[in-house]
Motif scaffolding. Structure first.
Motif, PDB file in Angstrom:
ATOM      1  N   SER A  56       0.806  -1.223   0.000  1.00 59.16           N
ATOM      2  CA  SER A  56       0.000   0.000   0.000  1.00 59.16           C
ATOM      3  C   SER A  56       0.839   1.273   0.000  1.00 59.16           C
ATOM      4  O   SER A  56       0.314   2.358  -0.181  1.00 59.16           O
ATOM      5  N   GLY A  57       2.122   1.154   0.223  1.00 61.38           N
ATOM      6  CA  GLY A  57       2.988   2.325   0.285  1.00 61.38           C
ATOM      7  C   GLY A  57       3.135   2.884   1.679  1.00 61.38           C
ATOM      8  O   GLY A  57       3.852   3.863   1.882  1.00 61.38           O
ATOM      9  N   THR A  58       2.441   2.273   2.637  1.00 64.69           N
ATOM     10  CA  THR A  58       2.585   2.646   4.042  1.00 64.69           C
ATOM     11  C   THR A  58       2.623   1.377   4.890  1.00 64.69           C
ATOM     12  O   THR A  58       2.211   0.298   4.438  1.00 64.69           O
ATOM     13  N   ILE A  59       3.136   1.525   6.116  1.00 61.98           N
ATOM     14  CA  ILE A  59       3.226   0.384   7.028  1.00 61.98           C
ATOM     15  C   ILE A  59       2.280   0.628   8.197  1.00 61.98           C
ATOM     16  O   ILE A  59       2.367   1.655   8.874  1.00 61.98           O
ATOM     17  N   SER A  60       1.389  -0.330   8.435  1.00 57.40           N
ATOM     18  CA  SER A  60       0.493  -0.246   9.580  1.00 57.40           C
ATOM     19  C   SER A  60       1.163  -0.874  10.793  1.00 57.40           C
ATOM     20  O   SER A  60       2.201  -1.533  10.686  1.00 57.40           O
ATOM     21  N   LEU A  61       0.549  -0.661  11.962  1.00 53.51           N
ATOM     22  CA  LEU A  61       1.089  -1.253  13.180  1.00 53.51           C
ATOM     23  C   LEU A  61       1.111  -2.774  13.089  1.00 53.51           C
ATOM     24  O   LEU A  61       2.067  -3.421  13.529  1.00 53.51           O
ATOM     25  N   GLU A  62       0.073  -3.358  12.479  1.00 52.42           N
ATOM     26  CA  GLU A  62       0.022  -4.814  12.360  1.00 52.42           C
ATOM     27  C   GLU A  62       1.152  -5.326  11.478  1.00 52.42           C
ATOM     28  O   GLU A  62       1.800  -6.346  11.792  1.00 52.42           O
ATOM     29  N   GLU A  63       1.406  -4.631  10.357  1.00 48.06           N
ATOM     30  CA  GLU A  63       2.492  -5.050   9.465  1.00 48.06           C
ATOM     31  C   GLU A  63       3.845  -4.921  10.155  1.00 48.06           C
ATOM     32  O   GLU A  63       4.710  -5.789  10.007  1.00 48.06           O
ATOM     33  N   LEU A  64       4.017  -3.839  10.904  1.00 50.25           N
ATOM     34  CA  LEU A  64       5.289  -3.635  11.593  1.00 50.25           C
ATOM     35  C   LEU A  64       5.516  -4.727  12.633  1.00 50.25           C
ATOM     36  O   LEU A  64       6.601  -5.306  12.719  1.00 50.25           O
ATOM     37  N   LEU A  65       4.490  -5.028  13.433  1.00 48.95           N
ATOM     38  CA  LEU A  65       4.638  -6.055  14.467  1.00 48.95           C
ATOM     39  C   LEU A  65       4.897  -7.425  13.857  1.00 48.95           C
ATOM     40  O   LEU A  65       5.682  -8.217  14.389  1.00 48.95           O
ATOM     41  N   ARG A  66       4.247  -7.713  12.732  1.00 51.74           N
ATOM     42  CA  ARG A  66       4.450  -9.006  12.071  1.00 51.74           C
ATOM     43  C   ARG A  66       5.901  -9.149  11.604  1.00 51.74           C
ATOM     44  O   ARG A  66       6.537 -10.188  11.815  1.00 51.74           O
ATOM     45  N   ALA A  67       6.432  -8.086  10.987  1.00 53.31           N
ATOM     46  CA  ALA A  67       7.810  -8.153  10.484  1.00 53.31           C
ATOM     47  C   ALA A  67       8.820  -8.185  11.634  1.00 53.31           C
ATOM     48  O   ALA A  67       9.790  -8.947  11.606  1.00 53.31           O
ATOM     49  N   LEU A  68       8.559  -7.369  12.651  1.00 58.77           N
ATOM     50  CA  LEU A  68       9.497  -7.326  13.769  1.00 58.77           C
ATOM     51  C   LEU A  68       9.465  -8.609  14.586  1.00 58.77           C
ATOM     52  O   LEU A  68      10.494  -9.022  15.139  1.00 58.77           O
ATOM     53  N   SER A  69       8.312  -9.224  14.683  1.00 60.08           N
ATOM     54  CA  SER A  69       8.234 -10.495  15.396  1.00 60.08           C
ATOM     55  C   SER A  69       9.124 -11.525  14.730  1.00 60.08           C
ATOM     56  O   SER A  69       9.775 -12.340  15.393  1.00 60.08           O
ATOM     57  N   LEU A  70       9.176 -11.476  13.406  1.00 59.75           N
ATOM     58  CA  LEU A  70      10.041 -12.404  12.681  1.00 59.75           C
ATOM     59  C   LEU A  70      11.507 -12.126  12.988  1.00 59.75           C
ATOM     60  O   LEU A  70      12.295 -13.050  13.217  1.00 59.75           O
ATOM     61  N   LEU A  71      11.887 -10.841  13.028  1.00 61.48           N
ATOM     62  CA  LEU A  71      13.293 -10.496  13.256  1.00 61.48           C
ATOM     63  C   LEU A  71      13.709 -10.683  14.711  1.00 61.48           C
ATOM     64  O   LEU A  71      14.844 -11.060  14.991  1.00 61.48           O
ATOM     65  N   VAL A  72      12.794 -10.390  15.635  1.00 62.92           N
ATOM     66  CA  VAL A  72      13.151 -10.463  17.045  1.00 62.92           C
ATOM     67  C   VAL A  72      12.922 -11.852  17.619  1.00 62.92           C
ATOM     68  O   VAL A  72      13.756 -12.390  18.343  1.00 62.92           O
ATOM     69  N   HIS A  73      11.775 -12.451  17.273  1.00 66.24           N
ATOM     70  CA  HIS A  73      11.422 -13.746  17.850  1.00 66.24           C
ATOM     71  C   HIS A  73      11.701 -14.911  16.910  1.00 66.24           C
ATOM     72  O   HIS A  73      11.669 -16.071  17.339  1.00 66.24           O
ATOM     73  N   GLY A  74      11.938 -14.598  15.631  1.00 65.07           N
ATOM     74  CA  GLY A  74      12.095 -15.680  14.663  1.00 65.07           C
ATOM     75  C   GLY A  74      13.386 -16.455  14.855  1.00 65.07           C
ATOM     76  O   GLY A  74      14.320 -16.002  15.505  1.00 65.07           O
ATOM     77  N   ASN A  75      13.435 -17.629  14.242  1.00 64.52           N
ATOM     78  CA  ASN A  75      14.652 -18.431  14.305  1.00 64.52           C
ATOM     79  C   ASN A  75      15.637 -17.973  13.240  1.00 64.52           C
ATOM     80  O   ASN A  75      15.371 -17.039  12.474  1.00 64.52           O
ATOM     81  N   ASP A  76      16.781 -18.640  13.197  1.00 59.86           N
ATOM     82  CA  ASP A  76      17.828 -18.240  12.250  1.00 59.86           C
ATOM     83  C   ASP A  76      17.341 -18.319  10.806  1.00 59.86           C
ATOM     84  O   ASP A  76      17.699 -17.482   9.970  1.00 59.86           O
ATOM     85  N   MET A  77      16.522 -19.307  10.501  1.00 58.43           N
ATOM     86  CA  MET A  77      16.038 -19.459   9.130  1.00 58.43           C
ATOM     87  C   MET A  77      15.148 -18.279   8.737  1.00 58.43           C
ATOM     88  O   MET A  77      15.213 -17.796   7.596  1.00 58.43           O
ATOM     89  N   ASP A  78      14.295 -17.811   9.669  1.00 55.45           N
ATOM     90  CA  ASP A  78      13.436 -16.665   9.367  1.00 55.45           C
ATOM     91  C   ASP A  78      14.269 -15.419   9.077  1.00 55.45           C
ATOM     92  O   ASP A  78      13.990 -14.670   8.135  1.00 55.45           O
ATOM     93  N   LYS A  79      15.291 -15.197   9.900  1.00 58.91           N
ATOM     94  CA  LYS A  79      16.140 -14.025   9.700  1.00 58.91           C
ATOM     95  C   LYS A  79      16.935 -14.133   8.405  1.00 58.91           C
ATOM     96  O   LYS A  79      17.118 -13.139   7.687  1.00 58.91           O
ATOM     97  N   LEU A  80      17.412 -15.329   8.099  1.00 58.60           N
ATOM     98  CA  LEU A  80      18.150 -15.525   6.848  1.00 58.60           C
ATOM     99  C   LEU A  80      17.251 -15.299   5.641  1.00 58.60           C
ATOM    100  O   LEU A  80      17.690 -14.756   4.623  1.00 58.60           O
ATOM    101  N   ARG A  81      15.990 -15.754   5.749  1.00 59.90           N
ATOM    102  CA  ARG A  81      15.055 -15.540   4.639  1.00 59.90           C
ATOM    103  C   ARG A  81      14.851 -14.044   4.400  1.00 59.90           C
ATOM    104  O   ARG A  81      14.815 -13.586   3.245  1.00 59.90           O
TER     105      ARG A  81
END
Length: 717
Positions: A56-81
């Protein structure tokens, strides 16, 4: 993360999102760039595109939390992806050489590293060949994962380090015993603390004796006389602390192990504050006493007591009041213009000329106090003798700056004629005066050449203040002298190939003949290096100059001791240890902000590394560590590809792409716990740390030295 930590993190991100999002509760690209604090827009745009799941050209709070959850809570494979998607610019599912080259170019810009296009091509090729396992001409996700497994330290903490707004504040530190009460602090500062204790005790004793002697004359007189006796001692002691030649001589005696000679400037400043405080109390007590006397006799006002000469008041001809007020004014002016904000803001002349009033201060003290001359006789004679010797040496034939090299980062390299019978130790400094820049200003600079270099002295001067900037600009505009240089200049030119610092990028060499004067040499804490067992030398930026002389001296000693077999031509170096040098190991750490700050010193370090190659069989005597603070760390997604490529190319070519040394330049700041932990594990003898650089960094290193039980020495001017 635990559930409690996870909930705290969620609250923090939500709060930060609200602080940067607009009224529409969405983050656009510009807001995202501002929050991420990146130097270049490429990575911000790539991260934004991956966070913006719906395009959409903007980031909502839900999109931000989803992406950050992957980077902060995700495993090595998620971060590598996620990392793979950043590098896969066209979204084809593989990384081709052109994409990798584009990403590495932006990595270089993000880390403030400038390399030619050819070198960028070498880095791209090194990383691509290592990762493209099947030779298909592109890198798949599995190939990238396999290559990253060779860098386990990167996988431990793969982050976007610049996104500090995404990190919750650290928990408050647990209260612990202040470092001033630890055994390590008292052990490392035992000489300073003992000196301060003796100094305070002597002042209390002098005050008590004077107060008891005048106890019958009233309370105000008792206080004034007690402070006066302390002032007699402290005003004379101020001169002792600035007897640089005597202090330099004392460094070569056993007294140096007991007295804190390295802190003589700091103690001079401390005693100056004590003098001003004592003078204020002394003056205030006398004013209070005069006020009492004026009320009692009724015939004289307080102003008459203060401004007119009265027999019996004290001082020569009863002038104690007038000389005391004059002294108070002079001392206040000296203190005001001695502050660092005055000296470092381009107003050095104010500091210089007000400090010259010490002559008036001592003269007035002799007129003011009947017993001051007894305290001042010995240090005063030594002070006058030192000044006379210095003046005689400075004026006995002016020296010449015979060559100037304008180096990167606005560093001026002066090559000066070495006076006859000028003997100094590695790390010593001199006071320099160049009449063409400022006739009356003398500034201290460390000698960067080795004592074994007989013909010339080197000074490397960074343009930081008014005088040093004038120096750089003066030689920038200076025209070279006549085509036929003086014999010494010609000799220097012919011997250029033997110089330790040679021309590099951005250097300008000029032969010249500029009159100058030097006063010195004077000793520094670095004189202790050669009598250490394991020395750690830490320089930040231009703070490397004391160690330039020391490392060159080590290199000269290597050359002097080099042996060669006449049959097989095998060469080796004899053991460096002797009665003047007990070193077993030297760790040299140089911290610079960016790439260009390394350039002026690289030639010397290259020669040292060549000398070290002959010693590797028996273990390196000198180990170098280079840090570039502007470069992003290896575990940062904006730098991981670049750092992998630099590592691979350095292993292949046996040299670093940033400096050209064999020693790999590390990105970011040193982890002092790891650095000192490694030093402690080597067990090469008693460790002493020598530092020259900013006071802020000195405090950090000092705390770590106390933790590990290392002695810490800092360069002080």
């Amino acid at each position: 993360m635990s559930m409690a930590e996870d909930a705290e993190w969620l609250r923090w991100v939500t709060k930060q999102f609200g602080s940067i999002a607009g009224k529409d509760k969405e983050i656009d690209l510009e807001e995202f760039k501002t929050a991420l604090q990146v130097k270049e827009s490429f990575f911000a745009e790539r991260f934004f595109a991956l966070f913006d799941a719906d395009g959409s050209g903007t980031i909502s709070l839900e999109e931000l939390l989803r992406a950050l959850s992957l980077l902060v809570h995700g495993n090595d494979m998620d971060k590598l992806r996620f990392l793979f998607q950043v590098y896969d610019v066209d979204g084809s599912g593989s990384i081709d050489p052109d994409e990798l080259r584009v990403v590495l170019r932006w990595c270089l810009r993000e880390s403030a590293i400038a390399l030619p296009e050819e070198r960028l091509g070498d880095l791209t090729l090194a990383l691509f060949e290592a990762a493209d396992k099947d030779g298909s001409g592109s890198i798949t996700f599995e190939e990238l994962r396999e290559e990253l497994e060779a860098f386990p330290e990167v996988m431990e903490n793969l982050t976007i380090s610049a996104a500090s707004w995404l990190k919750p504040p650290p928990p408050p530190a647990r209260s612990r015993r202040p470092r001033y009460l630890t055994q390590a602090f008292w052990h490392n500062h035992r000489s300073q603390l003992a000196f301060l204790g003796g100094y305070a005790g002597l002042n209390l004793l002098l005050f008590a004796l004077a107060a008891l002697w005048h106890a019958g004359r009233g309370g105000w007189v008792t206080v004034a006389r007690g402070c006066g006796q302390c002032l007699n001692f402290n005003c004379a002691f101020l001169a002792v602390l600035m007897l640089r030649r005597c202090l330099t001589w004392l460094r070569a005696t056993p007294v140096a192990r007991v007295l804190p000679l390295d802190q003589h400037v700091v103690f001079h400043q401390l005693v100056g504050y004590v003098v001003l405080a004592l003078a204020a109390v002394h003056t205030g007590a006398h004013v209070a006493n005069f006020s009492r006397l004026a009320r009692q006799d009724g015939g004289h006002s307080l102003a008459e007591y203060l401004l007119s000469s009265r027999p019996g008041v004290g001082g020569l001809g009863g002038t104690a009041s007038q000389t005391g007020l004059a002294l108070q004014a002079l001392l206040a002016a000296m203190l005001a213009f001695s502050s660092s904000c005055v000296r470092r803001s381009g107003h050095f002349e104010l500091f210089y000329w007000t400090h010259l009033s010490y002559i008036s201060v001592w003269t007035l003290l002799i007129l003011h106090g009947p017993h001051f001359w007894k305290w001042f006789a010995a240090p005063g004679c030594l002070f006058v003798l030192e000044k006379a010797v210095g003046l005689a040496r400075r004026r006995a034939g002016g020296l010449r700056v015979v060559e100037v090299n304008l180096l990167p980062s606005k560093v001026t390299h002066l090559v000066i004629e070495r006076p006859r019978f000028f003997h100094y130790e590695p790390g010593d400094y001199v006071y320099l005066n160049i009449p063409a820049i400022a006739a009356y200003e003398w500034h201290p600079f460390t000698i960067s050449s080795a004592p074994e270099q007989q013909e010339t002295l080197w000074l490397h001067i960074r343009s930081l203040g008014q005088w040093t900037t004038k120096l750089y600009e003066y030689f920038q505009q200076l025209e070279s002298p006549s085509p036929e240089p003086k014999p010494l200049s010609r000799s220097l030119k012919e011997k250029r190939h033997r110089a330790q610092v040679s021309a590099g990028l951005g250097e300008t060499h000029r032969l010249c003949s500029i009159k100058c004067y030097i006063d010195g040499p004077y000793g520094t804490p670095t004189r202790r290096i050669f009598t250490s067992e394991h020395a750690v030398l830490i320089g930040a930026g231009i703070g490397i100059t004391p160690f330039a002389s020391i490392l060159q001296s080590i290199m000269y000693r290597y050359r002097r001791r080099k042996q060669s077999c006449p049959s097989c031509h095998h060469s080796w170096c004899e053991d460096l240890q002797d009665e003047e040098m007990t070193l077993r190991k030297v760790d040299f750490i140089w911290i610079n902000r960016d790439q260009k700050h390394f350039e002026w010193f690289v030639s010397l370090l290259t020669k040292l590394e060549m000398e070290q190659a002959e010693q590797e069989a028996g273990g390196q005597f000198l180990e170098m560590h280079m840090y570039m603070t502007s470069a992003l760390c290896k575990n940062d997604m904006k730098a991981i590809g670049l750092q992998m490529a630099l590592d691979l190319l350095a292993t292949k070519e046996q040299r670093d792409s940033i400096t050209g040394l064999r020693t790999r330049t590390q990105p970011g700041r040193p982890d002092w716990s790891k650095v000192f932990g490694k030093v402690a594990e080597e067990k090469r003898g008693k460790v002493q740390v020598f530092f020259c650089g900013s006071p802020a960094l000195a405090k950090v290193i000092r705390v770590h030295c106390e933790h590990f039980g290392f002695r810490f020495f800092k360069e002080n001017f």
